[in-house]
Design a protein around this motif. Sequence first.
Motif, PDB file in Angstrom:
ATOM      1  N   ARG A 177      -3.249 -51.646 -46.914  1.00  0.00           N
ATOM      2  CA  ARG A 177      -2.871 -50.555 -47.817  1.00  0.00           C
ATOM      3  C   ARG A 177      -3.701 -49.292 -47.599  1.00  0.00           C
ATOM      4  NH1 ARG A 177      -3.488 -50.531 -54.449  1.00  0.00           N
ATOM      5  NH2 ARG A 177      -4.611 -48.573 -54.405  1.00  0.00           N
ATOM      6  N   TYR A 178      -5.004 -49.420 -47.426  1.00  0.00           N
ATOM      7  CA  TYR A 178      -5.857 -48.234 -47.276  1.00  0.00           C
ATOM      8  C   TYR A 178      -5.388 -47.374 -46.109  1.00  0.00           C
ATOM      9  CZ  TYR A 178      -9.942 -45.251 -46.561  1.00  0.00           C
ATOM     10  OH  TYR A 178     -10.760 -44.157 -46.407  1.00  0.00           O
TER      11      TYR A 178
ATOM     12  N   ASP B 113      -1.895 -45.842 -46.679  1.00  0.00           N
ATOM     13  CA  ASP B 113      -1.933 -44.735 -47.642  1.00  0.00           C
ATOM     14  C   ASP B 113      -2.504 -43.461 -47.031  1.00  0.00           C
ATOM     15  OD1 ASP B 113      -0.801 -46.368 -49.499  1.00  0.00           O
ATOM     16  OD2 ASP B 113      -2.507 -46.394 -50.884  1.00  0.00           O
ATOM     17  N   ARG B 114      -3.482 -43.607 -46.130  1.00  0.00           N
ATOM     18  CA  ARG B 114      -4.018 -42.427 -45.464  1.00  0.00           C
ATOM     19  C   ARG B 114      -2.922 -41.758 -44.627  1.00  0.00           C
ATOM     20  NH1 ARG B 114      -6.739 -44.011 -48.455  1.00  0.00           N
ATOM     21  NH2 ARG B 114      -5.700 -42.277 -49.478  1.00  0.00           N
TER      22      ARG B 114
ATOM     23  N   ASP C 158      -0.278 -40.130 -47.077  1.00  0.00           N
ATOM     24  CA  ASP C 158      -0.877 -38.974 -47.736  1.00  0.00           C
ATOM     25  C   ASP C 158      -0.860 -37.743 -46.832  1.00  0.00           C
ATOM     26  OD1 ASP C 158      -2.263 -38.391 -50.314  1.00  0.00           O
ATOM     27  OD2 ASP C 158      -3.834 -37.698 -48.967  1.00  0.00           O
TER      28      ASP C 158
ATOM     29  N   ILE D  67      -0.192 -38.770 -52.399  1.00  0.00           N
ATOM     30  CA  ILE D  67       0.526 -39.944 -52.920  1.00  0.00           C
ATOM     31  C   ILE D  67       0.327 -40.176 -54.417  1.00  0.00           C
ATOM     32  CG2 ILE D  67       0.406 -41.107 -50.674  1.00  0.00           C
ATOM     33  CD1 ILE D  67      -1.825 -42.859 -51.811  1.00  0.00           C
ATOM     34  N   LYS D  68      -0.633 -39.480 -55.041  1.00  0.00           N
ATOM     35  CA  LYS D  68      -0.974 -39.773 -56.439  1.00  0.00           C
ATOM     36  C   LYS D  68       0.180 -39.504 -57.397  1.00  0.00           C
ATOM     37  CE  LYS D  68      -5.977 -39.255 -56.007  1.00  0.00           C
ATOM     38  NZ  LYS D  68      -7.200 -38.532 -56.482  1.00  0.00           N
TER      39      LYS D  68
ATOM     40  N   LEU E 159       6.729 -45.007 -53.192  1.00  0.00           N
ATOM     41  CA  LEU E 159       5.481 -45.207 -52.459  1.00  0.00           C
ATOM     42  C   LEU E 159       5.464 -46.569 -51.786  1.00  0.00           C
ATOM     43  CD1 LEU E 159       2.630 -44.479 -51.615  1.00  0.00           C
ATOM     44  CD2 LEU E 159       1.827 -45.155 -53.896  1.00  0.00           C
ATOM     45  N   ASN E 160       5.904 -47.603 -52.484  1.00  0.00           N
ATOM     46  CA  ASN E 160       5.890 -48.938 -51.889  1.00  0.00           C
ATOM     47  C   ASN E 160       6.963 -49.121 -50.825  1.00  0.00           C
ATOM     48  OD1 ASN E 160       3.610 -50.033 -53.159  1.00  0.00           O
ATOM     49  ND2 ASN E 160       4.773 -50.392 -55.046  1.00  0.00           N
TER      50      ASN E 160
ATOM     51  N   ARG F  91       5.257 -47.641 -47.951  1.00  0.00           N
ATOM     52  CA  ARG F  91       4.196 -48.544 -47.482  1.00  0.00           C
ATOM     53  C   ARG F  91       4.747 -49.668 -46.616  1.00  0.00           C
ATOM     54  NH1 ARG F  91       1.047 -48.759 -53.317  1.00  0.00           N
ATOM     55  NH2 ARG F  91      -0.646 -47.298 -52.820  1.00  0.00           N
TER      56      ARG F  91
END
Length: 442
Positions: free
Chosen positions: A54-55, A58-59, A62, A69-70, A77-78, A81
């Motif tokens: 995930r990390y 997400d980078r 983003d 992504i916030k 988002l998923n 992902r």
Amino acid sequence: MDNSRKIAVKVLNEVFDKGEFSNKNLNIRLINSDLDSKDKALVTEIVYGTIKYRYTIDRIIDNFLKEGIKKLDTTILNILRISIYQMKYLDKIPDFAAVNEGVNLAKAMKSVGMSKLVNGVLRNYLRNKEERYCDDRDIVSNLCYDYSFPKWMVKTFITQYGEDTATKILEGLNKRPAVTVRVNSLKADFEEVFDLLEENEYSVSEGYICPEAIRIEKGRSIEKNPLFKDGLITVQDESAMLVAPSMDLEEGMTVLDLCSAPGGKTTHIAELLDNNGKVYAFDLQRSKLPLVEENAERLGATIVQCDKLNAEIFNEKLVDLGDRVLIDVPCSGLGIIRKKPEIKWNKSKNQLDALAQMQRRIMSNACKYVKQGGYLIYSTCTLNKDENEKNINWFLLNHSGFKVESLNFGKAENIIYNKDGSVTILPNDYMDGFFICKIKKL
């Protein structure tokens, strides 16, 4: 007909937003779906892989969103992902197929407008697939990106173990865990079980370090195997298998397991006692005790007695009762991330500090339950030294009449024999991360 990727997104929504356990949520959804075995395997791969990485994912996402992504809708988002995961980490799914599936999923679950956003992000990623979205000049940033761990966790491992060992830990925690079973000596011997598993069309090999361990390399669900149902074997990681043998058990002893559920170590103790003695299995939650009892009954561990106990509260009835007292304390679980990757995202540094205080309260009570000359065994499935070596140091400073006795499990590249006599087990292809310490009451 159910859509495999739609199920994956729904599981991730529950895991990331509501703190659900991935294995439980996924199992329930797969049981209630009409997917075939191949599609179920795909869902499992996507869910666990996306949680694990995930990390890094997400980078990447983003980088292609103006507002980051916030503020992005959770479902979208998923979808992004799982799509990035398939394109970056899976070879068997063509990139164009992952993009199309993602776009269609966004359209079906949200809107046409959202599907266009998904299409734009994924196609931008494909045009920049070889880019690294981290600061190459910073070791923490590099490790976070390469192994996909939060920064606080990477910093903790580097501070406590040094850069080289920290890197080994991160690599080990991303390994794909195999199923390992423990042969139940009350009902069968190793060779008999090994041969029976092969006859049942399992591909098996001997354990990495434990003499009673068999590694299942290929085969159907082990819980459905008659050997499991009849109690000849039970599923347990090899790191956890080292705890009971470290206790120097002798027939006729009384053993207290203060944090016993689900009962893997409890039943192992009964097996090593050859059902000659007493094993008191306690747990904070009464609802978990039936699982201990079921495992004991299946394995034929007749000397196990279960009861509710809050190990943080002193119980005068237990004073000087145990020849051996085991406290496999609740911990941060940083050693079992390869099995529960959501630990990366549902733990914080503040939680770790609070856990260490709770563990100390349990130690202070448990040591009073040990007979003179007996042993207190402290174990965790974490690699956080504040919960391990630091707790042992605190205990010895605050409780006279105890000393650590050195453990020896033989030579293995992932076993660290600490200066104080305790043992840290680093995660690898075969074992979870773990910590064990044997403390003698003089």
